[in-house]
Design an enzyme around this catalytic site. Structure first.
Site, PDB file in Angstrom:
ATOM      1  N   GLU A   1     -14.333  -5.354   8.513  1.00  0.00           N
ATOM      2  CA  GLU A   1     -13.026  -5.093   9.105  1.00  0.00           C
ATOM      3  C   GLU A   1     -12.986  -3.694   9.698  1.00  0.00           C
ATOM      4  O   GLU A   1     -13.843  -2.849   9.408  1.00  0.00           O
ATOM      5  CB  GLU A   1     -11.910  -5.241   8.074  1.00  0.00           C
ATOM      6  CG  GLU A   1     -11.989  -4.273   6.918  1.00  0.00           C
ATOM      7  CD  GLU A   1     -10.861  -4.510   5.910  1.00  0.00           C
ATOM      8  OE1 GLU A   1      -9.722  -4.090   6.206  1.00  0.00           O
ATOM      9  OE2 GLU A   1     -11.122  -5.107   4.841  1.00  0.00           O
TER      10      GLU A   1
ATOM     11  N   ASN B   1     -10.290  -0.479  10.010  1.00  0.00           N
ATOM     12  CA  ASN B   1      -9.057   0.125   9.511  1.00  0.00           C
ATOM     13  C   ASN B   1      -8.583   1.149  10.522  1.00  0.00           C
ATOM     14  O   ASN B   1      -9.297   2.113  10.819  1.00  0.00           O
ATOM     15  CB  ASN B   1      -9.313   0.811   8.166  1.00  0.00           C
ATOM     16  CG  ASN B   1      -9.777  -0.162   7.107  1.00  0.00           C
ATOM     17  OD1 ASN B   1      -8.974  -0.783   6.432  1.00  0.00           O
ATOM     18  ND2 ASN B   1     -11.088  -0.321   6.974  1.00  0.00           N
TER      19      ASN B   1
ATOM     20  N   SER C   1      -6.754  -1.962   1.588  1.00  0.00           N
ATOM     21  CA  SER C   1      -6.981  -1.353   0.270  1.00  0.00           C
ATOM     22  C   SER C   1      -7.475  -2.349  -0.773  1.00  0.00           C
ATOM     23  O   SER C   1      -7.308  -2.138  -1.966  1.00  0.00           O
ATOM     24  CB  SER C   1      -5.710  -0.661  -0.241  1.00  0.00           C
ATOM     25  OG  SER C   1      -5.350   0.422   0.590  1.00  0.00           O
TER      26      SER C   1
ATOM     27  N   GLY D   1      -7.198   5.539   4.577  1.00  0.00           N
ATOM     28  CA  GLY D   1      -6.661   6.449   3.576  1.00  0.00           C
ATOM     29  C   GLY D   1      -7.174   7.863   3.746  1.00  0.00           C
ATOM     30  O   GLY D   1      -8.290   8.086   4.224  1.00  0.00           O
TER      31      GLY D   1
ATOM     32  N   GLU E   1       0.810  -1.220   0.000  1.00  0.00           N
ATOM     33  CA  GLU E   1       0.000   0.000   0.000  1.00  0.00           C
ATOM     34  C   GLU E   1       0.845   1.272   0.000  1.00  0.00           C
ATOM     35  O   GLU E   1       0.350   2.355   0.301  1.00  0.00           O
ATOM     36  CB  GLU E   1      -0.929  -0.007   1.216  1.00  0.00           C
ATOM     37  CG  GLU E   1      -1.939  -1.132   1.201  1.00  0.00           C
ATOM     38  CD  GLU E   1      -2.868  -1.083   2.392  1.00  0.00           C
ATOM     39  OE1 GLU E   1      -3.759  -0.206   2.403  1.00  0.00           O
ATOM     40  OE2 GLU E   1      -2.709  -1.902   3.299  1.00  0.00           O
TER      41      GLU E   1
ATOM     42  N   TYR F   1      -9.622   3.655  -5.538  1.00  0.00           N
ATOM     43  CA  TYR F   1      -8.596   4.674  -5.744  1.00  0.00           C
ATOM     44  C   TYR F   1      -8.488   5.230  -7.158  1.00  0.00           C
ATOM     45  O   TYR F   1      -7.904   6.287  -7.357  1.00  0.00           O
ATOM     46  CB  TYR F   1      -7.223   4.109  -5.344  1.00  0.00           C
ATOM     47  CG  TYR F   1      -7.171   3.727  -3.888  1.00  0.00           C
ATOM     48  CD1 TYR F   1      -7.233   4.681  -2.888  1.00  0.00           C
ATOM     49  CD2 TYR F   1      -7.082   2.394  -3.505  1.00  0.00           C
ATOM     50  CE1 TYR F   1      -7.193   4.337  -1.556  1.00  0.00           C
ATOM     51  CE2 TYR F   1      -7.037   2.029  -2.167  1.00  0.00           C
ATOM     52  CZ  TYR F   1      -7.090   3.009  -1.201  1.00  0.00           C
ATOM     53  OH  TYR F   1      -7.059   2.662   0.120  1.00  0.00           O
TER      54      TYR F   1
ATOM     55  N   ARG G   1     -11.851   3.503  10.810  1.00  0.00           N
ATOM     56  CA  ARG G   1     -13.004   3.325   9.918  1.00  0.00           C
ATOM     57  C   ARG G   1     -13.444   1.876   9.984  1.00  0.00           C
ATOM     58  O   ARG G   1     -12.606   0.968   9.958  1.00  0.00           O
ATOM     59  CB  ARG G   1     -12.627   3.691   8.481  1.00  0.00           C
ATOM     60  CG  ARG G   1     -13.823   4.000   7.580  1.00  0.00           C
ATOM     61  CD  ARG G   1     -13.395   4.123   6.127  1.00  0.00           C
ATOM     62  NE  ARG G   1     -13.124   2.820   5.548  1.00  0.00           N
ATOM     63  CZ  ARG G   1     -12.020   2.522   4.864  1.00  0.00           C
ATOM     64  NH1 ARG G   1     -11.072   3.420   4.678  1.00  0.00           N
ATOM     65  NH2 ARG G   1     -11.857   1.304   4.369  1.00  0.00           N
TER      66      ARG G   1
ATOM     67  N   ASP H   1     -15.837  -1.061   8.204  1.00  0.00           N
ATOM     68  CA  ASP H   1     -16.527  -1.430   6.966  1.00  0.00           C
ATOM     69  C   ASP H   1     -17.566  -2.508   7.256  1.00  0.00           C
ATOM     70  O   ASP H   1     -17.280  -3.497   7.942  1.00  0.00           O
ATOM     71  CB  ASP H   1     -15.521  -1.926   5.933  1.00  0.00           C
ATOM     72  CG  ASP H   1     -14.540  -0.841   5.513  1.00  0.00           C
ATOM     73  OD1 ASP H   1     -14.872   0.349   5.653  1.00  0.00           O
ATOM     74  OD2 ASP H   1     -13.430  -1.184   5.047  1.00  0.00           O
TER      75      ASP H   1
END
Length: 318
Positions: free
Chosen positions: A279, A281, A159, A285, A31, A225, A264, A266
């Protein structure tokens, strides 16, 4: 990005009190490119807010790099193994440098999708059924057990790197081989067909959830992205009660791993509206396509206010 860049504008006392701040970015994980973008955005925002900030592109000699630069605290903008899994956090704690985000154990746990899911299952938080696979797995049987269609994930990457959606034993074997290039531990997770949401957490508060829509087979690296047709809906379209349930579940998931500061979560919702944790994070990002800044905007914060607030929550290890 220069390691010695600082900002000279007159800053408010509360910003000046943050001292000299190192933004740690880059790293050596898969990443890296996203981390470079995150680091650049964070550094620019901190400097625009008057913070005495500079950047360090973390390489193989991370300890020497940290020792070479005087700093009062660190903003971790490293994604993936080495930066998001407790290792850099441990170094900073040993050096007595306050840093943003979760501490060592929580970072390692959140980065490990297998152990996160085992913990959630153990305390009654919903997460999709899964199996760990290796080169000798019975691909058809694994897929049958998980309902015939699944998502393949390296257990320690972010990612969506190395991920694939599969619906046959042959596809599963090929996806395993691709994922195993990134991580020796590969997970296969039952596919949840429905809506995908993400919930940013900041200082113990769940920010407005975002619904993600993509025309890709799933919300993959390209959709995250590169693509310009990914749709981010905020408000997310849930009624007030369901949105609060989503926020509550996300906070419980975040807290259950011992996470702190920001992050964050998800989540998927199936076609009956049941939520499933995917998951957490711990260093999301912060690029032009990123989700935490979108949620912060919906809560009335611009990007500079967001990064300063994250920085203010930095602390030494617990």
């Amino acid at each position: 990005m220069s390691q010695n860049t600082t900002h000279t504008q007159t800053a408010a006392p509360e910003v000046t009190a943050l001292g000299r701040v190192a933004v740690l970015f880059g790293g050596q994980s898969a990443e890296r490119e996203i981390s470079l973008q995150t680091g650049a955005a964070v550094l620019e925002a901190l400097q625009s807010a008057g913070v005495d900030a500079f950047g360090i592109d973390i390489g193989a000699n991370a300890i020497e790099q940290l020792q070479a630069q005087p700093m009062d605290r660190a903003f971790i903008a490293l994604h993936g193994p080495g930066g998001e899994d407790g290792r850099i956090q441990g170094v900073l704690e040993y050096m007595g440098i306050p840093y943003t985000g979760s501490e060592v154990a929580a970072s390692a746990l959140a980065m490990d999708k297998l152990r996160s899911k085992q913990l959630w299952a153990g305390i009654g938080l919903s997460t999709p059924a899964f199996a760990m696979v290796d080169a000798g797995s019975d691909w058809d049987q694994v897929l049958k057990t998980l309902g015939g269609e699944a998502i393949v994930k390296p257990a320690h990457e972010g990612s969506s790197i190395g991920m694939a959606r599969v619906q046959s034993g042959e596809e599963l074997e090929q996806a395993y081989q691709a994922a195993a290039r990134y991580d020796g531990n590969v997970m296969v997770e039952r596919l949840i067909t429905g809506s995908e949401y993400t919930v940013a957490i900041l200082d113990g508060e769940a920010l407005p959830p975002i619904k993600l829509e993509t025309d890709h087979r799933f919300y993959d690296y390209d959709a995250k992205y590169l693509a310009n047709d990914t749709r981010y809906l905020c408000p997310c379209g849930l009624d007030e009660e369901r949105e609060q349930a989503l926020k509550d579940l996300s906070l419980r998931a975040f807290d259950s791993l011992g996470c702190r500061g920001w992050g964050r979560v998800d989540v998927m919702a199936d076609q009956l509206g049941h939520f499933y944790l995917l998951e957490v994070n711990t260093v999301p990002g912060m690029t032009s396509h990123s989700l935490v800044p979108m949620a912060a905007r919906a809560a009335g914060m611009d990007f500079a206010q967001l990064v300063v607030r994250i920085l203010r929550a930095s602390q030494s290890g617990s």
